[in-house]
Scaffold this motif. Structure first.
Motif, PDB file in Angstrom:
ATOM      1  N   GLN A   8      50.966  44.202  55.339  1.00  0.00           N
ATOM      2  CA  GLN A   8      50.593  44.472  53.957  1.00  0.00           C
ATOM      3  C   GLN A   8      51.493  43.724  52.981  1.00  0.00           C
ATOM      4  O   GLN A   8      51.042  43.316  51.924  1.00  0.00           O
ATOM      5  CB  GLN A   8      50.632  45.969  53.680  1.00  0.00           C
ATOM      6  N   GLU A   9      52.735  43.531  53.317  1.00  0.00           N
ATOM      7  CA  GLU A   9      53.650  42.770  52.466  1.00  0.00           C
ATOM      8  C   GLU A   9      53.230  41.309  52.381  1.00  0.00           C
ATOM      9  O   GLU A   9      53.503  40.633  51.401  1.00  0.00           O
ATOM     10  CB  GLU A   9      55.085  42.849  53.002  1.00  0.00           C
ATOM     11  N   ASN A  10      52.586  40.811  53.420  1.00  0.00           N
ATOM     12  CA  ASN A  10      52.239  39.393  53.513  1.00  0.00           C
ATOM     13  C   ASN A  10      50.809  39.091  53.092  1.00  0.00           C
ATOM     14  O   ASN A  10      50.386  37.949  53.146  1.00  0.00           O
ATOM     15  CB  ASN A  10      52.438  38.895  54.944  1.00  0.00           C
ATOM     16  N   LEU A  11      50.053  40.087  52.692  1.00  0.00           N
ATOM     17  CA  LEU A  11      48.653  39.909  52.334  1.00  0.00           C
ATOM     18  C   LEU A  11      48.546  39.702  50.825  1.00  0.00           C
ATOM     19  O   LEU A  11      48.924  40.569  50.037  1.00  0.00           O
ATOM     20  CB  LEU A  11      47.847  41.129  52.764  1.00  0.00           C
ATOM     21  N   PHE A  12      48.043  38.556  50.397  1.00  0.00           N
ATOM     22  CA  PHE A  12      47.929  38.214  48.983  1.00  0.00           C
ATOM     23  C   PHE A  12      46.465  38.089  48.583  1.00  0.00           C
ATOM     24  O   PHE A  12      45.679  37.434  49.260  1.00  0.00           O
ATOM     25  CB  PHE A  12      48.643  36.887  48.676  1.00  0.00           C
ATOM     26  N   PHE A  13      46.115  38.738  47.482  1.00  0.00           N
ATOM     27  CA  PHE A  13      44.792  38.631  46.871  1.00  0.00           C
ATOM     28  C   PHE A  13      44.945  37.847  45.576  1.00  0.00           C
ATOM     29  O   PHE A  13      45.967  37.948  44.902  1.00  0.00           O
ATOM     30  CB  PHE A  13      44.227  40.018  46.554  1.00  0.00           C
ATOM     31  N   SER A  14      43.908  37.099  45.205  1.00  0.00           N
ATOM     32  CA  SER A  14      44.012  36.310  43.987  1.00  0.00           C
ATOM     33  C   SER A  14      42.776  36.492  43.123  1.00  0.00           C
ATOM     34  O   SER A  14      41.724  36.931  43.578  1.00  0.00           O
ATOM     35  CB  SER A  14      44.161  34.822  44.333  1.00  0.00           C
ATOM     36  N   ASP A  15      42.930  36.138  41.869  1.00  0.00           N
ATOM     37  CA  ASP A  15      41.806  36.122  40.941  1.00  0.00           C
ATOM     38  C   ASP A  15      42.190  35.258  39.756  1.00  0.00           C
ATOM     39  O   ASP A  15      43.367  35.000  39.512  1.00  0.00           O
ATOM     40  CB  ASP A  15      41.457  37.528  40.469  1.00  0.00           C
ATOM     41  N   GLU A  16      41.176  34.803  39.047  1.00  0.00           N
ATOM     42  CA  GLU A  16      41.421  34.045  37.828  1.00  0.00           C
ATOM     43  C   GLU A  16      40.577  34.645  36.717  1.00  0.00           C
ATOM     44  O   GLU A  16      39.608  35.344  36.979  1.00  0.00           O
ATOM     45  CB  GLU A  16      41.118  32.551  38.003  1.00  0.00           C
ATOM     46  N   ALA A  17      40.992  34.378  35.499  1.00  0.00           N
ATOM     47  CA  ALA A  17      40.273  34.883  34.332  1.00  0.00           C
ATOM     48  C   ALA A  17      40.289  33.822  33.247  1.00  0.00           C
ATOM     49  O   ALA A  17      41.193  32.992  33.187  1.00  0.00           O
ATOM     50  CB  ALA A  17      40.916  36.161  33.815  1.00  0.00           C
ATOM     51  N   THR A  18      39.281  33.870  32.405  1.00  0.00           N
ATOM     52  CA  THR A  18      39.183  32.956  31.274  1.00  0.00           C
ATOM     53  C   THR A  18      39.418  33.734  29.998  1.00  0.00           C
ATOM     54  O   THR A  18      38.790  34.772  29.775  1.00  0.00           O
ATOM     55  CB  THR A  18      37.794  32.285  31.226  1.00  0.00           C
ATOM     56  N   PHE A  19      40.332  33.261  29.191  1.00  0.00           N
ATOM     57  CA  PHE A  19      40.619  33.864  27.895  1.00  0.00           C
ATOM     58  C   PHE A  19      40.252  32.853  26.819  1.00  0.00           C
ATOM     59  O   PHE A  19      40.694  31.711  26.864  1.00  0.00           O
ATOM     60  CB  PHE A  19      42.102  34.232  27.778  1.00  0.00           C
ATOM     61  N   TYR A  20      39.440  33.286  25.883  1.00  0.00           N
ATOM     62  CA  TYR A  20      39.023  32.405  24.802  1.00  0.00           C
ATOM     63  C   TYR A  20      39.999  32.504  23.647  1.00  0.00           C
ATOM     64  O   TYR A  20      40.492  33.586  23.326  1.00  0.00           O
ATOM     65  CB  TYR A  20      37.621  32.774  24.326  1.00  0.00           C
ATOM     66  N   VAL A  21      40.288  31.368  23.022  1.00  0.00           N
ATOM     67  CA  VAL A  21      41.147  31.340  21.847  1.00  0.00           C
ATOM     68  C   VAL A  21      40.277  31.800  20.683  1.00  0.00           C
ATOM     69  O   VAL A  21      39.301  31.162  20.329  1.00  0.00           O
ATOM     70  CB  VAL A  21      41.698  29.914  21.597  1.00  0.00           C
ATOM     71  N   GLY A  22      40.592  32.934  20.139  1.00  0.00           N
ATOM     72  CA  GLY A  22      39.761  33.530  19.101  1.00  0.00           C
ATOM     73  C   GLY A  22      39.319  34.909  19.553  1.00  0.00           C
ATOM     74  O   GLY A  22      39.972  35.562  20.358  1.00  0.00           O
ATOM     75  N   GLU A  23      38.172  35.336  19.086  1.00  0.00           N
ATOM     76  CA  GLU A  23      37.724  36.696  19.350  1.00  0.00           C
ATOM     77  C   GLU A  23      36.633  36.787  20.401  1.00  0.00           C
ATOM     78  O   GLU A  23      36.040  37.835  20.583  1.00  0.00           O
ATOM     79  CB  GLU A  23      37.233  37.322  18.044  1.00  0.00           C
ATOM     80  N   LEU A  24      36.347  35.716  21.097  1.00  0.00           N
ATOM     81  CA  LEU A  24      35.297  35.750  22.099  1.00  0.00           C
ATOM     82  C   LEU A  24      35.788  36.434  23.365  1.00  0.00           C
ATOM     83  O   LEU A  24      36.961  36.365  23.714  1.00  0.00           O
ATOM     84  CB  LEU A  24      34.837  34.337  22.436  1.00  0.00           C
ATOM     85  N   VAL A  25      34.871  37.070  24.081  1.00  0.00           N
ATOM     86  CA  VAL A  25      35.174  37.746  25.330  1.00  0.00           C
ATOM     87  C   VAL A  25      34.256  37.179  26.395  1.00  0.00           C
ATOM     88  O   VAL A  25      33.073  36.945  26.149  1.00  0.00           O
ATOM     89  CB  VAL A  25      34.954  39.271  25.187  1.00  0.00           C
ATOM     90  N   SER A  26      34.797  36.970  27.580  1.00  0.00           N
ATOM     91  CA  SER A  26      33.978  36.472  28.677  1.00  0.00           C
ATOM     92  C   SER A  26      32.996  37.548  29.113  1.00  0.00           C
ATOM     93  O   SER A  26      33.392  38.592  29.615  1.00  0.00           O
ATOM     94  CB  SER A  26      34.866  36.073  29.862  1.00  0.00           C
ATOM     95  N   LYS A  95      61.930  35.820  53.341  1.00  0.00           N
ATOM     96  CA  LYS A  95      61.783  36.850  54.362  1.00  0.00           C
ATOM     97  C   LYS A  95      60.358  36.934  54.917  1.00  0.00           C
ATOM     98  O   LYS A  95      60.125  37.614  55.903  1.00  0.00           O
ATOM     99  CB  LYS A  95      62.217  38.210  53.823  1.00  0.00           C
ATOM    100  N   LEU A  96      59.430  36.221  54.325  1.00  0.00           N
ATOM    101  CA  LEU A  96      58.067  36.202  54.857  1.00  0.00           C
ATOM    102  C   LEU A  96      57.970  35.187  55.983  1.00  0.00           C
ATOM    103  O   LEU A  96      58.300  34.021  55.807  1.00  0.00           O
ATOM    104  CB  LEU A  96      57.048  35.839  53.772  1.00  0.00           C
ATOM    105  N   ARG A  97      57.532  35.624  57.141  1.00  0.00           N
ATOM    106  CA  ARG A  97      57.312  34.694  58.252  1.00  0.00           C
ATOM    107  C   ARG A  97      55.978  33.999  58.110  1.00  0.00           C
ATOM    108  O   ARG A  97      55.814  32.860  58.494  1.00  0.00           O
ATOM    109  CB  ARG A  97      57.353  35.441  59.576  1.00  0.00           C
ATOM    110  N   SER A  98      55.010  34.722  57.576  1.00  0.00           N
ATOM    111  CA  SER A  98      53.674  34.164  57.397  1.00  0.00           C
ATOM    112  C   SER A  98      53.015  34.902  56.234  1.00  0.00           C
ATOM    113  O   SER A  98      53.509  35.927  55.787  1.00  0.00           O
ATOM    114  CB  SER A  98      52.837  34.320  58.665  1.00  0.00           C
ATOM    115  N   ALA A  99      51.918  34.359  55.764  1.00  0.00           N
ATOM    116  CA  ALA A  99      51.199  35.002  54.662  1.00  0.00           C
ATOM    117  C   ALA A  99      49.701  34.896  54.931  1.00  0.00           C
ATOM    118  O   ALA A  99      49.223  33.916  55.510  1.00  0.00           O
ATOM    119  CB  ALA A  99      51.545  34.331  53.342  1.00  0.00           C
ATOM    120  N   ILE A 100      48.987  35.913  54.512  1.00  0.00           N
ATOM    121  CA  ILE A 100      47.534  35.917  54.569  1.00  0.00           C
ATOM    122  C   ILE A 100      47.054  35.839  53.131  1.00  0.00           C
ATOM    123  O   ILE A 100      47.456  36.641  52.290  1.00  0.00           O
ATOM    124  CB  ILE A 100      47.003  37.203  55.235  1.00  0.00           C
ATOM    125  N   PHE A 101      46.207  34.857  52.852  1.00  0.00           N
ATOM    126  CA  PHE A 101      45.734  34.629  51.498  1.00  0.00           C
ATOM    127  C   PHE A 101      44.246  34.919  51.427  1.00  0.00           C
ATOM    128  O   PHE A 101      43.450  34.244  52.077  1.00  0.00           O
ATOM    129  CB  PHE A 101      46.032  33.186  51.088  1.00  0.00           C
TER     130      PHE A 101
END
Length: 110
Positions: A8-26, A95-101
């Motif tokens: 569990q220490e070696n398991l990484f989840f990722s995500d990305e998000a878009t932020f608009y400059v101004g008042e727009l929302v994705s 200290k991580l020997r390996s990682a799961i992405f």
């Protein structure tokens, strides 16, 4: 396998998000609900300046944020981010020997 605390220490989840400059929302990430007007619409401006941000997290670590320089995240700049940011950050965690992405959008078995 995920019950092992070391894994569990070696398991990484990722995500990305878009932020608009101004008042727009994705609108990709949110929904509008209105009791007074169930057909509410939100006007948007085409080609508004935006910022794409990525991060990864595990049980105890947060890697990022990483800010993409380009307007759009594509295969080329995502690979560049993995090679120049994510992999070096994982290597800094001695200290991580390996990682799961678990890449955002990929099924769990990939």
């Amino acid at each position: 396998m995920l019950e092992d605390s070391h894994m569990q220490e070696n398991l990484f989840f990722s995500d990305e998000a878009t932020f608009y400059v101004g008042e727009l929302v994705s609108k990709h990430n949110i929904r509008y609900w209105s009791e007074t007007n169930p057909h509410v619409t939100i006007e948007t401006v085409m080609n508004s300046p935006k910022l794409n941000v990525w991060c990864a997290m595990s049980k105890s670590k947060l890697l990022g944020p990483y800010f993409f320089e380009d307007d759009t995240v594509n295969g080329a700049n995502y690979l560049l981010m993995l090679e120049t940011f994510f992999i070096p950050e994982i290597r800094k965690l001695h200290k991580l020997r390996s990682a799961i992405f678990q890449q955002d959008g990929a099924p769990p078995h990939f």
